[in-house]
Every structure is written in structure tokens, then in C-alpha cells.
Design a protein around this motif. Structure first.
Motif, PDB file in Angstrom:
ATOM      1  N   GLY A  97       0.804  -1.169  -0.158  1.00  0.00           N
ATOM      2  CA  GLY A  97      -0.086   0.096   0.017  1.00  0.00           C
ATOM      3  C   GLY A  97       0.830   1.403   0.088  1.00  0.00           C
ATOM      4  N   SER A  98       0.482   2.167  -0.676  1.00  0.00           N
ATOM      5  CA  SER A  98       1.115   3.629  -0.626  1.00  0.00           C
ATOM      6  C   SER A  98       0.504   4.587  -0.962  1.00  0.00           C
ATOM      7  CB  SER A  98       2.462   3.421  -1.602  1.00  0.00           C
ATOM      8  OG  SER A  98       2.058   3.795  -2.876  1.00  0.00           O
ATOM      9  N   ARG A 143      -4.936   0.675   4.484  1.00  0.00           N
ATOM     10  CA  ARG A 143      -6.313   0.215   3.942  1.00  0.00           C
ATOM     11  C   ARG A 143      -5.953  -0.336   2.683  1.00  0.00           C
ATOM     12  NH1 ARG A 143     -10.775  -1.187   5.944  1.00  0.00           N
ATOM     13  NH2 ARG A 143     -10.181  -3.152   4.710  1.00  0.00           N
ATOM     14  N   ILE A 144      -5.191  -0.013   1.815  1.00  0.00           N
ATOM     15  CA  ILE A 144      -4.910  -0.527   0.473  1.00  0.00           C
ATOM     16  C   ILE A 144      -4.271  -1.581   0.742  1.00  0.00           C
ATOM     17  CG2 ILE A 144      -3.520  -0.077  -1.616  1.00  0.00           C
ATOM     18  CD1 ILE A 144      -4.044   2.718  -1.428  1.00  0.00           C
ATOM     19  N   ALA A 145      -3.257  -1.657   1.573  1.00  0.00           N
ATOM     20  CA  ALA A 145      -2.413  -3.136   1.725  1.00  0.00           C
ATOM     21  C   ALA A 145      -3.340  -4.232   2.273  1.00  0.00           C
ATOM     22  CB  ALA A 145      -1.336  -2.852   2.901  1.00  0.00           C
ATOM     23  N   VAL A 146      -4.225  -3.944   3.362  1.00  0.00           N
ATOM     24  CA  VAL A 146      -5.218  -4.763   4.078  1.00  0.00           C
ATOM     25  C   VAL A 146      -6.011  -5.290   2.982  1.00  0.00           C
ATOM     26  CG1 VAL A 146      -7.141  -5.168   5.666  1.00  0.00           C
ATOM     27  CG2 VAL A 146      -4.782  -4.013   6.332  1.00  0.00           C
ATOM     28  N   ALA A 178      -9.646   8.297  -1.492  1.00  0.00           N
ATOM     29  CA  ALA A 178      -8.315   7.901  -1.907  1.00  0.00           C
ATOM     30  C   ALA A 178      -8.220   6.258  -1.858  1.00  0.00           C
ATOM     31  CB  ALA A 178      -7.410   8.412  -1.305  1.00  0.00           C
ATOM     32  N   ALA A 179      -8.981   5.612  -1.051  1.00  0.00           N
ATOM     33  CA  ALA A 179      -8.895   4.272  -0.909  1.00  0.00           C
ATOM     34  C   ALA A 179      -9.648   3.686  -1.623  1.00  0.00           C
ATOM     35  CB  ALA A 179      -8.906   4.070   0.522  1.00  0.00           C
TER      36      ALA A 179
END
Lengths: 238, 238, 238, 238, 238, 238
Positions: A26-27, A138-141, A235-236
Motif C-alpha cells: 500500500g502506498s 487500507r490499501i494493503a489490507v 483515495a482508498a
């Protein structure tokens, strides 16, 4: 009158650029006006030693500032051979703030390391870091969920942070460097999207404050975080 | 066939984004394909102790990599408390390369510190750093000239760097990570716009080379640097 | 005319004193004129963590300089608490050079650590170190062969190194301190006995060079290494 | 019911033993129940570099914990070679809290260094440190006044600190270790004798809080600090 | 019977090779049997900060051991980033021993730094270091006298050191590694040529001792030092 | 005449306050006059790596001095990032002294770590540390015996230490800071209750000594230790 011409309860322009770098799970490049922080969330299949075999995950954070993120160049911490007390204080705060909204057992025995590196500083680097960190996390999860590595979403709610302070007698929201360096007293609030306070840190420099002042700052923080929560969701991709 | 589909003498897409950050006297975000390095040039009015009172300036460089610039997260050097041998080797190379094209007495008793921080790595971070560093340096020195802080331009010519190597038996230009990690032997060349070699570093890993191979790589490097020199000039507004 | 009165392609007096110390599995005091380096090769039954269970060995090197090996006393790195960038750069080069001629799987799961400690410095400490390191390594490996700890000789060929540079317009071989500190440009070449180049590092200080100059230096390096290879064999009793 | 049997708004037994050590200009052994901290205030005739020639003084603090101050022995920070993030965070807080009540220009160009060393820990070491630090500082400054080294008293008012938290649903004052390690959320308040808030730090661990909760904890903190202020005055002989 | 076949009051073969390295103002390779230490004395025109302007000189020492000086390779202290407690203890002892025979005001405002680096260890490295250090110091000071940099000889007398211990019930002189590692108790004596004791350090390991034992060891030390004093004079050309 | 008015063979007032802190298995505040050291003994169920599986225990010590234990404030070792050579020398001495009276196999596979922290210094901190350490160790081991964790008492006898020196030509016992800083030569003796010498360290500063002097100091040390042994027994409740 604020140096930037903003109203007392007005945030700086807020942007979250998700996926700014390609290797991290995630970034996000988060900007609070001229303050820009690159946040990455890295998934590690090992938990730290103190958690091994306990059936739960961990979320931690590291913080750094590029040497010339600031008006005058600061020494590179890697070259000095140690992280300053300020750096450690900030990274501990980011980690605690994120863990406050994560259900660690649901994360499973893995660690997510969030790196917040300040590309350009103009006040509020720690609050921008926390706010951007939620997006990267959030993106990584979401990738863990998509790959069915976790069964249930371990993130309970959103978390965001903003600074407030008394500038020339007026309570103002989201201090930039000019305001921050002259503020009589200021604070950082970390709030969740469901209205709870996760962290509150207030410091009087020169000018002390009382219950009334504390509540006024907190009211401003709620206004700012509401705006941040909306931008985070967008954004997410939620 | 190269993994990227490029011709053997083809550079990756090259971009220089000048003025990427606002505080530094000179700055530039350089990209060699997916390798992205943020370079800043900071002017310091003091020279290092060994040069005090000698009537000349100094140019030095520091290099760092964000922890998740790479495929798997690396430890933060500031947290480990020391810079790796690789980091020190690279920053020494960048500094020497820049000094090779600067007339230090003309710079006056001041130091320019160039920081190269890798945002995203895909091979060739040291050559992208050197190439971008020249742009940031050029911009910073132009400010010294504009403010009449220096009388004559201390920068003699341009300097750029590129890697070359033998990939599956073929000499190729500007290796990306996939090529770099499997190359039999490779090298980095630092060249000036007037055709001189400033640094040449060749290493055989697995496969050694001879005079013929060395010259073939050098020919490729000249092709690559010609392209870089043109892009640098444009980025520096010259 | 060279300060030492040597011809341009003349090495300094070269000596290898094998078995200089008694505890190490292999050792050698190597002299390139007044440059003297004590090299020891220590066999360790464990490989570094990243190689465990991979069925291959490792060869690595460490480099140091006694505080008063030089004209003026340098600070002791152990007292300063860190190794300089130069030290790390040199020890990485020595390790890579040795590994280029060793078949690591044939070595078995063991590590050979080569320590190069400069007793007296007069230019060329890294090239003397590499050249002496091969002798110490050879002696240590011969013990492994004698004790049947390894089945086949893991050393493929000899490796040696020498410096070359442009001194007052002339390309000269094996620079001593006086030449090294005034050379316009110089380089270090690491060659194998079967004619291959393992490493080439050229740096222009003040004066740049081109293909022609590069080849001229390389020709000198071949002359020097031929002499070193003969002396190495004799010292190693082969 | 609190583990110690105390009422929710009841402090632990509070003692300040002034003059506990003989060399320091000011010293005090402060106890908040079983938490005992030795505080010394040392007067230094030099200010730190960033304040030289600015006509003002400085007050700073260092914090440490004896290895076996705690239930299980912690590693000695001097042996590990660095201070933890927690240690640095605490000593920065102590320093800021003291400076909030000192008129630095009136102190003259001198520095007072306050050392807080925890002899025995049972929760609340940072609040005991701040509270005891004021006593040691007061004693040291009184010596400066007695010797006419300062013309006017640079200490504007008293400062004290106490922790509060939610333990099993109840807001309680001055948490001991048992409460601290199970509290849902807790905070540290640094207050002045004239009613102002100098620092407020609240952290939710597990359980978040809101405005109402924040004010409830602050009310408890005022009760606790009132008791501390009285004890400080007596200890400082005022 | 001693493992080496020596008589109880017999020293190992003693050699001092003056001028072993060429850059240092004084140098000496000292051997006590298989223990070999390279000692250099470097003259520095500056005294340490605490002595500036006090009209006297200083003599100090640093000690190190090459990684493979011992039976099994030890870690390089420069790589570990710190000197061990043992190293620091020994270098402090060497410095004190030398200063005991030097008239520091006669030396003038300069410092002599003595480096003792163990090339090969077989017990008694600290006593060999002290004994060799006197020779290197003597040579360096003789240069100061020859160049009329000092008016009067600042060295009052000779200093030497030797170890003694109880090995299998017998008091023996100058323990080698085999004896040292099994000795019940042992000590190091630093004596001057005019019969005085400068340092005496006795340690019982396993087996304690009494006045009688202490005197017996001291008698042996006098025998050993008498032999060392004669060899030192010869090496120093006196 | 001694500055304190004491007779040459008179100790300072000696007190041992057992149980000074509550968490450690054994603790003691020892005072030799104004020198006060807090000693704790912590039992750890793991032995250091070099002893694992060898069926024996270990006793080790760490030493520290609070920054303002002395007349002028010293830098905090944790903040400097390393322990001084003096600190390491002292903690090694304390550890060896304790191990001399402990039967390590009888202790079982566990480690006792003794921390000696100097609260206030007035000369003799290492001898007070050793003397107090025995009391803390005795108390901790008595708990192991009471809980039947060890079958037989591993402590063979008492150990104590005292300093002696030549002050203005007279041999005196238990030097305080005033005497210590002007003594011509002095020493520390570590003795056991059954009359044996464990450690003897004598240093001549300015004034050397001989056999006669050495024995005179040792006689004084026996007088002092006799008094310490009696006080230790009482403190340990024996």
C-alpha cells in the motif's frame, strides 16, 4: 488574520495520491498544503519476537524526514547514527494511532510496517503522516482480503489526525510552519471516524490554556478530521 | 531479447522534473524508467573543516534509499544506526563525479551538499543519482550566479552516468533490476559532455571480461550519456 | 622520471612471506615496496545466515590500517566506533575479487574470512591486499585439501591486483604514495591468471581520460600482474 | 474497587525528601507511593550552543531508570549504547514542563540540568519526576538568589504532574502499575499552581474516550496537583 | 614441569626489533616468545583539551589485537563499533605505566601516542606491550632531544612489565597462553629500573593467595624485568 | 593528619541497608561515609550463551554512576552511547570478585546480575560496590535456598573490598575523595573472610612503592575488611 489567509477553521488543500510507489503493498503521497509525506505499508509475514505464537498481528510505523525537506538542511539521521528523540516520539505516536483502529487478532500472525517519509515539510508532518498512513494501510489490507489471506476485515474504522493551536489569540485549524513556529500553544488530535478520541497531545509554549481552550481546539479538530475522513475514503476507493 | 523489450542500446524513458521540492536551492526528481530519485542541492555558507581559509568551495553528496523503495522492505539505516558500505560507496562516487566538473575555487568558500534519496528502485539508482545531481547542482549554482554570489560559472561542463552490462551474452545499456540481478558482468561509467571519462567501474560477477568487452560497454555508455546530456540541459532551462 | 627512479612499467620490489603468523590457517606478509600488509585466512565452519543450508561456502574479507601505518597518525577505527567508507569500499572489493576465482559450492558449507591489515602504507594497499590474500587463501585451502575436508580444489585460478595511473603525463605501473597523491588519474585492475578482468576501477582526479588512456593503463596492469602471479605461486609452494 | 483500595480521587502517599544527595545544587527524593525518583538539579555556567550570546538561560532534563527499578530487570541503556524512544520522550516532556514556568532571560546565561533517575518504579514515574523536578529546581534557584547570581526570581509559579485513567470503567487518579497496565485509556496532565494546563497527553489503549471523558480526567488531575503543590512548597521550605 | 619446558624463573626468548616501521617517530616489534606486538610512538604537537595551556605534555596509549592474532579468530573491534572492556583496561594500564617514568612538564606541550597492536598472541600481550612501548617511546624522545625540541630528557628511568602466576602449585615467570589459561592465580607487575613498583595487579582465579604468595610472585617479576631492562637498553641503542 | 580527622587505620562510618528496593531478589544501600551505592541482585533463569548446557550458573555485575553523584556533573553514559573504560574496568572487577566466592555449579543454570549504581560518590565507589554486592547476593541466594531452587549454598565465604593508599607519607585506610585525589599511590584489595586475597590492584601516581609499602597497605586492608565482614553478616541477617 492567518498568514495563509485561511479562515480559522479551514484546512489546507488536502490531497491523497494512492499508489505513488509500485513495490509497497500500500502506498500514498499525502499533502496537507506544502507538507508532503510519502507513506508506504509493507506486509511482513513475521511478527516481532514478543508476539510470536500469540495468534495476533502487529502494526508499527517508522518516520523520517529527508535532509532538505525543511527550510535549512538538517543532518541525515543515518549519517549521525541515531534517530532523534523527536523522530522516535512521532513514530511511536503513528504506530499507536493505527493500532487503535486495527483488530490485531484478525490480522493474523503478520506485521504491517508503515513508513512515513517527509518529502517536504511545512508544519503538521505527524498529522499528515497518520492520515496518509491509514490510506496506505487500507490499501494493503484490501490486498490481504482480496487474496483471502485474512478472513474478516481487521480495520474497524478510519483514523485521522490534525493539529490545532492558538495563533495570535485565535484558535486555528491545521497549522502551517509559520503559524506553528509562533503559536502560543498547540496540540495534535487523533480521532476515529466514529467520533472517538484516540490521542490528544497539547503543549503550551509561552501561553498556557484551560478546559475552555482545550475544548475549542478539539472542536476544530473534529471539523478538520471530518474533511480528512472523506478524502481518505475516496483515495482508498471506498 | 531484453526483459523490457528494449533494444540493446536503448535507454529507459528518461525524465527530469526540476524544482520538485520547494525549500532546496536546487532540486530535481529524476526517473530512469521505474527508478526514481529525488535530488536536492543545498548551499551551505561554511566549508568543511579541512578546507577552512583555503579560498575554495566544496561539493559533496549523501545517498539514501527509502525502506520500501525496493521489492522487499530494507531496514532503515537511521534505525540501524549506521550507513551500509554500499551506501557510503555510492555517495563517495556521486561526490567525486560532481567535483570532476566543478572549479572549486570559483565556487568560493561555500559547500553544496547534494542529497540523493531513492523513492523507487529498479536498477541504476547510482547512475540516475549522478545524472539528476548535475541538474540540481546546475539550478543551485544558477541562483548563486543570479545573486552575483559567484563571479564566474564554476561548472565547467555536464556530467552524467549510466550502467552497461552483459545480459545473456549481449552488451546492453541502462540495466533495470531484472537485468542487473542476472548480468554476468556490469559496470558504471561517468562521462562528461566533452567526451572524457570521469569514473569507470566494472565488476565481473560469474563471467569475466576483456579489453574488447570493456570497449563495447564504453561505446554503449557514450550513447546513453548523449541522451542524458540533452535531457539535463532541457531540465536545467539551458 | 618517476620519484623512485623506476621505469614506467616497473613494479616495486615484490615479496610474499608465507606463514608470517602461526595461528591462522593461511597467512602471508605481502610487500609492494614499502607497502606491507599482513594477510590471514581463517576457516570458519559456519556460513553467514543468508547462505545457511544452501550447500555452498563463502569467502569474505576485512581490511584495516594500523593507526601509524601512514605518514601522520590516523585515528583508530575501533576507537572512533566505525569503519570509514574507504575501509568498507576496500574490503568489499577484496571479497568480490577473491570470490571471482573460487567455486563456492566446492568449498562446502564453510566460510573463509580474509583479514588484511596494513602494517605500513606507501600507496597501493588495496592491490597488495588482494594479491597477498590469494596466497593466504591458497595456503588455507591447501590445508582443507590435505585433510580431505574438500574433495576438489575450489580455487579455479589466481587473482592479483595492481594500480596504474598517469603521473606527469606518463602512464606508470604500481604507484607509490608520492605518485598516487599527485596522479592526474589512476585506476586499480584486478586480473586473473587466465587473462580475464575481474574488476576495473578508474578515477580521474583533475585530469580525465579516454578509451586510449584506459587501454594503456590496462596494458601496464597486465605486465604487473604477470610478475605478481609468478611470485604468488612461489610463495604458495606451487 | 482499585487494587490498592484507594478512592477514585485519592493520590498515593506523597513524599518529597529535599537534599537527598549532597553535591547537587538542588536535589529531592520524590515518592508517589512505591514509585521513587531521585531528582538532582545541576547549575552549569554554560548554555547550549544554540543559545550562546542570546542573554537567556536554559532548563533541560535527563531521565533514566535503574535496571532493576522494575519488576523484571531491564537492560542498562548505557550498556545497550542508546536511550530508548520512551526515555527520550519522557525527558523531553520534563524539560518542556519546567521551562513553562521559568522566565529564561531572568535566569541569565546559565543552564540548569535536571536529572531524574528512577530508583523504584510502580507507575507514574514521569509525573513523579516532573513534580520532584520542580522542588530540586526551586532549591537550586534559591541558591542562585541567595548568592545574588540572579537579580529576580526566574521561577514564575509551581508546576506538577499527575496521571489519570479509566480503570474498569471508573476514572481514577494517580495510577499505580497494576492500574496502569490494565487501564483502557489514560493520560498525563502537567498543571501550574495558577490553574493553567501546560501539557495534556491522552492515549486510548483499547478503549477510546470523548470530550466528557477528557474533562473528567482533567478534573481529577486538578485534585491531585493541588495536593502535590502543597507538598512541594513544604519540601522547598516556602 | 612447565608446558614449554622452561624453568620456573625463566623468561621466554625476548627480542626487541627497533625501527620495524618507517613512518612512526619511534617503533619496535617486541616478542615475548610467540607473543609479538608492534609498537609505534607518534609525536603530536597538540595536547588533549584538558591540558591545553598548562605547560606540560602527555603520554597515552592505544591497544588492539589483529582479529587472527589468537587461536580462533576474534571479531574486529572496528567492525563491532566498540572497544571491549578488556581492550580499554589494557590501554589505560599501558598509558599509566609510561607516564610513571616521564616528567610531563619537560616533554613540553606535545603528546606522544603509543599504539600497541598485537600481531600474534600467546599470553602476556599487555606486559610485552608495556615493555616494547618504552623502547618506542625512548626512540621517539631521542629524536626530540636530537632536534633540540626538548631541552632536558623527560624520561626518568626505564619501565617494564611481566606476568607471574601459580601454575600447578608452582610460582612461574612470564606465563604463555597454555599456562595463563590454567593458572590458579596470576598477576602483572610493572616495575621501574630503579626498583620501584608502578603497578601490581593480582587476580585469583579458582585459587586465592596470601602475602607470602604475593611476595613470591613479585620476586619472580624482579628477575624477569631485570632481563627486560637489559634488552630494552640494547634495542634503544643506549 | 587526615582531612577527615580519622586515624590512619580507621574506616569511614559503614552502613548496609538491606532491602532498599522492593523488586530485586536482593538489594542493599551501602555507605562508606558519604559514598553511597545502591546494589541490587537480580536472578535470571537463563545463563549467558557461552555457558548454555554446561550445568553451571554465572554471576556478573554492572556499574553505573548517576550523573550528579559527583562534585561536578558528569555526562550520562546512556546519552553518550557508551560506557567509559573506567566503568567497564570496575564492573569486570566486581564480577570477578563475586565469582571468586561462588561455587557456580551449585548455583544451577541461572545467572545473578548485580547492579551497582552510585547515588553519591566520595571515593571508594568500587570497594563499597563489592562489599555491598556480597550482601545483595547473599539475600538473593537465601531466597533460592528458601524456595529449594538450589540444594546446597553456592556461596563459599564472604568477600569485601577496601582501598588503601599513601597520603602525605602515611599509609591510610579507606580513602575518601580528598585523600584519593592527592594520594601518591593507592590500591584496592579484595579479600575473603577466610583470609585470602582475591584481587590486589596497586597504582603509583607520582610516588612509586616497594614490597614494604605493599605489605603495609595490605595490613591496613585486612583491618578494614574485618570490620566490613562483621557489618555484612549483620545486614544479611546471619
Amino acid at each position: 488574520m492567518r498568514p495563509s489567509g485561511r479562515a480559522p477553521d479551514q484546512m489546507r488543500t488536502l490531497t491523497f495520491e494512492p499508489g505513488f510507489t509500485r513495490h509497497a503493498e500500500g502506498s500514498c503521497l499525502v499533502s496537507f498544503g506544502d507538507t508532503r509525506v510519502l507513506v508506504t505499508a509493507s506486509i511482513d509475514d513475521k511478527v516481532p519476537p514478543f508476539l510470536r505464537g500469540k495468534g495476533q498481528g502487529w502494526v508499527t510505523a517508522e518516520y523520517g524526514m529527508l535532509p532538505r525537506a525543511t527550510h535549512t538542511r538538517g543532518n541525515r539521521e543515518a549519517a549521525k547514527g541515531k534517530q532523534s528523540g523527536r523522530t522516535q516520539e512521532i513514530q511511536r505516536l503513528i504506530g499507536r494511532s493505527l493500532r487503535a483502529v486495527v483488530d490485531l487478532p484478525k490480522l493474523g500472525e503478520r506485521q504491517i510496517i508503515v513508513d512515513c517519509d517527509v518529502i517536504q515539510a511545512d508544519g503538521g508532518t505527524r498529522t499528515a503522516s497518520i492520515s496518509g498512513a491509514w490510506v496506505a494501510l487500507r490499501i494493503a489490507v484490501d490486498k490481504l482480503i482480496a487474496s483471502k489471506s485474512v478472513a474478516e476485515d481487521p480495520i474497524r474504522t478510519q483514523v485521522a489526525a490534525v493539529s490545532c493551536g492558538i495563533h495570535q489569540g485565535t484558535a486555528v485549524l491545521d497549522l502551517d510552519y509559520d503559524e506553528d513556529s509562533t503559536a502560543g500553544s498547540d496540540g495534535n488530535f487523533v480521532l476515529t471516524a466514529d467520533g472517538a478520541i484516540v490521542e490528544a497531545q497539547l503543549t503550551a509554549e509561552g501561553e498556557t490554556f484551560d478546559e475552555e481552550g482545550l475544548l475549542r481546539l478539539l472542536r476544530l479538530a473534529r471539523i478538520g478530521c471530518t474533511e480528512i475522513f472523506a478524502a481518505q475514503l475516496k483515495a482508498a476507493g471506498r
